[in-house]
Design an enzyme around this catalytic site. Structure first.
Site, PDB file in Angstrom:
ATOM      1  N   LEU A 190     -21.934  29.465 -18.564  1.00  0.00           N
ATOM      2  CA  LEU A 190     -22.087  28.563 -17.429  1.00  0.00           C
ATOM      3  C   LEU A 190     -22.351  29.336 -16.133  1.00  0.00           C
ATOM      4  CD1 LEU A 190     -21.897  25.686 -16.206  1.00  0.00           C
ATOM      5  CD2 LEU A 190     -19.431  26.059 -15.980  1.00  0.00           C
ATOM      6  N   GLY A 241     -21.463  29.870  -9.452  1.00  0.00           N
ATOM      7  CA  GLY A 241     -20.122  29.998  -9.994  1.00  0.00           C
ATOM      8  C   GLY A 241     -19.415  28.663  -9.878  1.00  0.00           C
ATOM      9  N   GLU A 276     -12.201  29.407 -15.172  1.00  0.00           N
ATOM     10  CA  GLU A 276     -12.089  27.973 -15.488  1.00  0.00           C
ATOM     11  C   GLU A 276     -11.940  27.118 -14.221  1.00  0.00           C
ATOM     12  OE1 GLU A 276     -12.238  26.814 -18.644  1.00  0.00           O
ATOM     13  OE2 GLU A 276     -12.087  28.695 -19.729  1.00  0.00           O
ATOM     14  N   GLU A 289      -9.193  27.030  -5.387  1.00  0.00           N
ATOM     15  CA  GLU A 289      -9.794  26.178  -4.365  1.00  0.00           C
ATOM     16  C   GLU A 289     -10.456  24.953  -5.003  1.00  0.00           C
ATOM     17  OE1 GLU A 289      -9.067  30.130  -2.821  1.00  0.00           O
ATOM     18  OE2 GLU A 289     -10.173  29.472  -4.580  1.00  0.00           O
TER      19      GLU A 289
END
Length: 389
Positions: A126, A132, A370, A374
């Site tokens: 991903l 990110g 994962e 934040e």
């Protein structure tokens, strides 16, 4: 209200994994860490114990068990070695589960048996250099040319993606443009060894030295059209749902870290003598260790509750909120716990010969992987109805 008390079977299973971890992993974890060695033989042994198949259907060699059992296994492995804990977490949560949830029967029959047996690993691609937390900014592209997808792009920080037993990596890629002008993102399965797919040299990481983590590059990689995982254009949504479960599992890994810190601090505080007695007699030390117990119990209950909600089939929004709450609290507690435990050890805590130093290095990434802390706070706030961006 969903109960999250562990059953007798759960406790028995926990003991079996703990026995395995203490016998097969704990004696060697420091050496693997020093050598940055990924112990494939131990991964296979974890497979023989049934750990990779805990939540998989029996028809593919799995146990058809609950998510709570997986969390217990990750916790117990993480209690002795965070690297092996994340290997299991990523292998199941990011490698196997997407195939179970979204794969076709043919895809499942082709890939799941070896993954469930621990004879192969699958990665979950991903994150990218420029995508990110903002995963919707994916730049990797996949173009359908006839009966093949042609993939070009790059991924980074991908676990279980370049080991000798990695069989495939599922990646998100732009496959077109939606009617609203936003990118259409789909999930494509890319087998290891496909021409143009390169697992670049492993990262030199701060921690998790014994886990397998690589940047990946894709240059005109061609895979059959039937390697699309799930619906076209639903790849991003599928991966977000996968991450909800993964956050609970990372919380379990954090609980293992907390338990290790408490165990080490209690033992050392009872043995280390200063001023005529053990340092555990001093309130300055004892109170810090008491804080470890508070953080451990709270983190464990939050994690088990989130897992129980998933096992009970609670609404997705409820599970998502519980997962984020568990992850942000348990991961930040784990980082704090390693600092406290290192302080209890004093100068010895700064020495790599003591496991507390390894846990100190390993813990920080728990707040990042994962979904960062934040991001978790953003999701929690949205779950409360706040219009946070």
């Amino acid at each position: 209200m969903t109960s999250f008390e562990l059953s007798r079977e759960h406790e028995e299973f926990r003991r079996s994994v703990r026995d395995f971890a203490e016998a097969q992993i704990a004696p060697y974890a420091a050496q693997w860490d020093r050598e940055h060695h990924f112990p494939v033989d131990v991964v296979r042994a974890m497979g023989k114990l049934g750990l990779f198949g805990l939540t998989a259907p029996e028809e593919f060699g799995g146990a058809g068990g609950d998510f709570t059992s997986l969390c217990l296994a990750i916790e117990e492995l993480g209690r002795v070695d965070q690297s092996m804990g994340i290997t299991l977490q990523a292998g199941v949560g990011l490698g196997i589960n997407p195939l179970i949830e979204y794969g076709t029967r043919a895809q499942q029959e082709a890939w799941l048996p070896a993954l469930v047996a621990g004879e192969a690993l699958a990665g979950f691609g991903l994150t990218e250099p420029g995508a990110g937390s903002d995963a919707g900014a994916t730049r990797t592209r996949a173009e359908l040319q006839g009966e093949e997808w042609v993939v070009n792009g790059a991924k980074q920080f991908i676990t279980n993606s370049g080991s000798e037993i990695t069989s495939l990596v599922t990646v998100t890629a732009r496959t077109g443009v939606r009617e609203d002008g936003r990118p259409e993102i789909s999930a494509i399965m890319i087998p290891a060894g496909t021409p143009g797919f390169v697992a670049e040299p492993a990262y030199d990481k701060l921690g998790w030295h014994a886990s397998d983590t690589h940047p990946l590059s894709f240059t005109d990689v061609r895979v059959p059209a039937d390697h699309l995982l799930g619906e076209r254009g639903r790849g991003y949504a599928q991966f977000l749902a996968t991450l909800d479960d993964g956050r609970i599992a990372i919380s379990a890994l954090s609980v293992g870290c907390l338990q290790a810190c408490l165990d080490m601090a209690v033992a050392y505080a009872g043995e280390r003598q200063t001023f005529g007695g053990p340092i555990g007699r001093k309130q300055g030390v004892a109170f810090q260790i008491a804080d470890l117990e508070v953080m451990l119990q709270a983190s464990r209950m939050l994690t088990y509750r989130a897992a129980a909600l998933k096992d009970a089939g609670a609404p997705a929004g409820v599970v998502k909120q519980a997962a984020s709450v568990a992850k942000v609290y348990s991961t930040e507690s784990a980082v704090t716990a390693t600092r406290i435990a290192t302080q209890v050890f004093g100068g010895y805590g700064f020495m790599e010969e003591y496991p507390v130093a390894r846990f100190y290095r390993d813990a920080k990434v728990l707040e990042v992987g994962e979904g960062t802390s934040e991001v978790q706070r953003m999701l929690i706030a949205r779950g409360l109805g706040l219009p946070v961006e």
